[in-house]
Design an enzyme around this catalytic site. Structure first.
Site, mmCIF file in Angstrom:
data_model
loop_
_atom_site.group_PDB
_atom_site.id
_atom_site.type_symbol
_atom_site.label_atom_id
_atom_site.label_comp_id
_atom_site.label_asym_id
_atom_site.label_seq_id
_atom_site.Cartn_x
_atom_site.Cartn_y
_atom_site.Cartn_z
ATOM 1 C CB CYS A 119 7.416 -4.400 8.869
ATOM 2 S SG CYS A 119 8.688 -3.838 9.760
ATOM 3 C CD GLU A 133 -2.867 -1.049 2.300
ATOM 4 O OE1 GLU A 133 -4.251 -1.566 2.257
ATOM 5 O OE2 GLU A 133 -2.452 -0.704 3.512
ATOM 6 C CB CYS A 185 3.511 -0.511 13.662
ATOM 7 S SG CYS A 185 3.214 -0.349 11.732
ATOM 8 C CB CYS A 207 6.868 -1.220 16.085
ATOM 9 S SG CYS A 207 8.302 -0.984 15.721
ATOM 10 C CB CYS A 217 3.214 7.750 2.680
ATOM 11 S SG CYS A 217 3.580 6.722 4.007
ATOM 12 C CB CYS A 265 1.271 7.576 11.239
ATOM 13 S SG CYS A 265 2.864 6.889 11.960
#
Length: 344
Positions: free
Chosen positions: A112, A92, A119, A116, A105, A336
């Site tokens: 990933c 995305e 996230c 974290c 962005c 975010c």
């Protein structure tokens, strides 16, 4: 003969291959312009090449790109673009509007591996690194969308899915295509790479004398707190990260930005602000305070405005440059920390 990816070659290498197959070397420059300046994804769109040359290219090379498979638009104009890659993986990118300009962005990995806890992307796990052209294509798609709306693409941030410094070579090659005069020609000063703190990657950026901006996803200046919310801190604790940042600042003369996501009761107290101010005394920095956007299965909550205001006031009293970033695209999971391929 097995076809190869045409965008994996340098212009010089492409010229050598073309000559071997009876084409003139200067054709490589024309093809390069179609690939990296105009962003075409079909040989038939290379209109200044003969039909014979286009057919030869199609017989020698592949020119694959992701397919735009979903698009969501927020009430604030933020638009999330979802791409299905040739291998079926999903990524995305986001267009973030501001007045008469737009920011792209973009993602650097499928998923990933850093996990974290705040996230959504971290919950996906890691599948693979993106190729340079897969990163570049996201920028082209957002750029075209911005132009369709009568605006220009002014900034690019590597703050989408993935950790850019764990895909160092491909990300730097993509940036070269985005900023190069033989590519999109965007100024490096308009580009920001965000990392969670990969120390050797930060040092490598400094040694490579990069001209783009660096952002560090810090989120706490207390080791015990950062360990809990960002497991990467156990591999690269704050003192080690600080030394890498000093090295980067000394070698590049560039002031990095710290991104600090306020989490209620976790990192938003006055003591947290004092720790952050002390950490920032080691180098020139700016701080972006970011609103938390709630994520499925995460235990965190948005920090109250009173906590945020106290936090910011304290930092400003220490002469630290602070910006409060208002999140956009929350209603479509484009803000975010929210990119998680929910539309797959």
């Amino acid at each position: 003969m097995e076809k190869t990816n045409i965008r994996a070659y340098t212009q010089k290498e492409l010229a050598e291959i073309l000559v071997q197959h009876g084409e003139k070397a200067f054709r490589a420059k024309q093809i390069w312009q179609w690939l990296w300046q105009k962003g075409v994804t079909n040989f038939d769109d290379m209109r200044n090449l003969s039909k014979e040359t286009r057919e030869r290219l199609a017989s020698l090379f592949t020119l694959q790109t992701g397919t735009l498979t979903h698009r969501q638009e927020s009430s604030d104009g933020t638009t999330k673009l979802g791409f299905t890659l040739p291998d079926g993986n999903l990524i995305e990118a986001v267009l973030i509007p501001s007045r008469d300009k737009a920011t792209a962005c973009v993602s650097s990995q499928v998923g990933c591996k850093l996990k974290c806890s705040f996230c959504a992307t971290g919950g996906l796990g890691f599948t693979r690194n993106l190729l340079p052209e897969e990163i570049y294509d996201q920028v082209v798609a957002v750029k075209r969308l911005a132009e369709e709306r009568g605006t220009s693409l002014s900034n690019i941030v590597f703050m989408g899915m993935g950790e850019p410094l764990l895909n160092y070579d491909n990300v730097l090659q993509a940036i070269d295509r985005i900023t190069g005069n033989d590519g999109l020609g965007m100024s490096p000063s308009r580009l920001t790479l965000s990392t969670s703190g990969i120390v050797e990657g930060i040092r490598r950026l400094a040694d490579d004398n990069v001209r783009f901006n660096l952002a560090i996803s810090l989120h706490s200046a207390i080791n015990a707190t950062r360990d809990k919310i960002m497991p990467i801190n156990k591999a690269y604790p704050l003192p080690e990260l600080a030394e890498a940042i000093k090295y980067f600042v000394d070698k590049t003369g560039t002031r990095p930005t710290f991104e600090y996501l306020l989490l209620k009761g976790v990192n938003d107290s006055l003591e947290d602000a004092k720790a952050l101010a002390l950490f920032c005394r080691q180098f020139p920095v700016k701080i972006n305070i970011i609103e938390y956007n709630e994520v499925d299965n995460a235990p965190y909550r948005h920090s109250p405005d009173a906590n945020r205001d106290q936090f910011v006031r304290f930092l400003e009293s220490k002469n630290i440059v602070v910006n409060v970033r208002r999140s956009k695209g929350k209603d479509i999971d484009a803000a975010c920390g929210q990119l998680a391929n929910k539309n797959k």
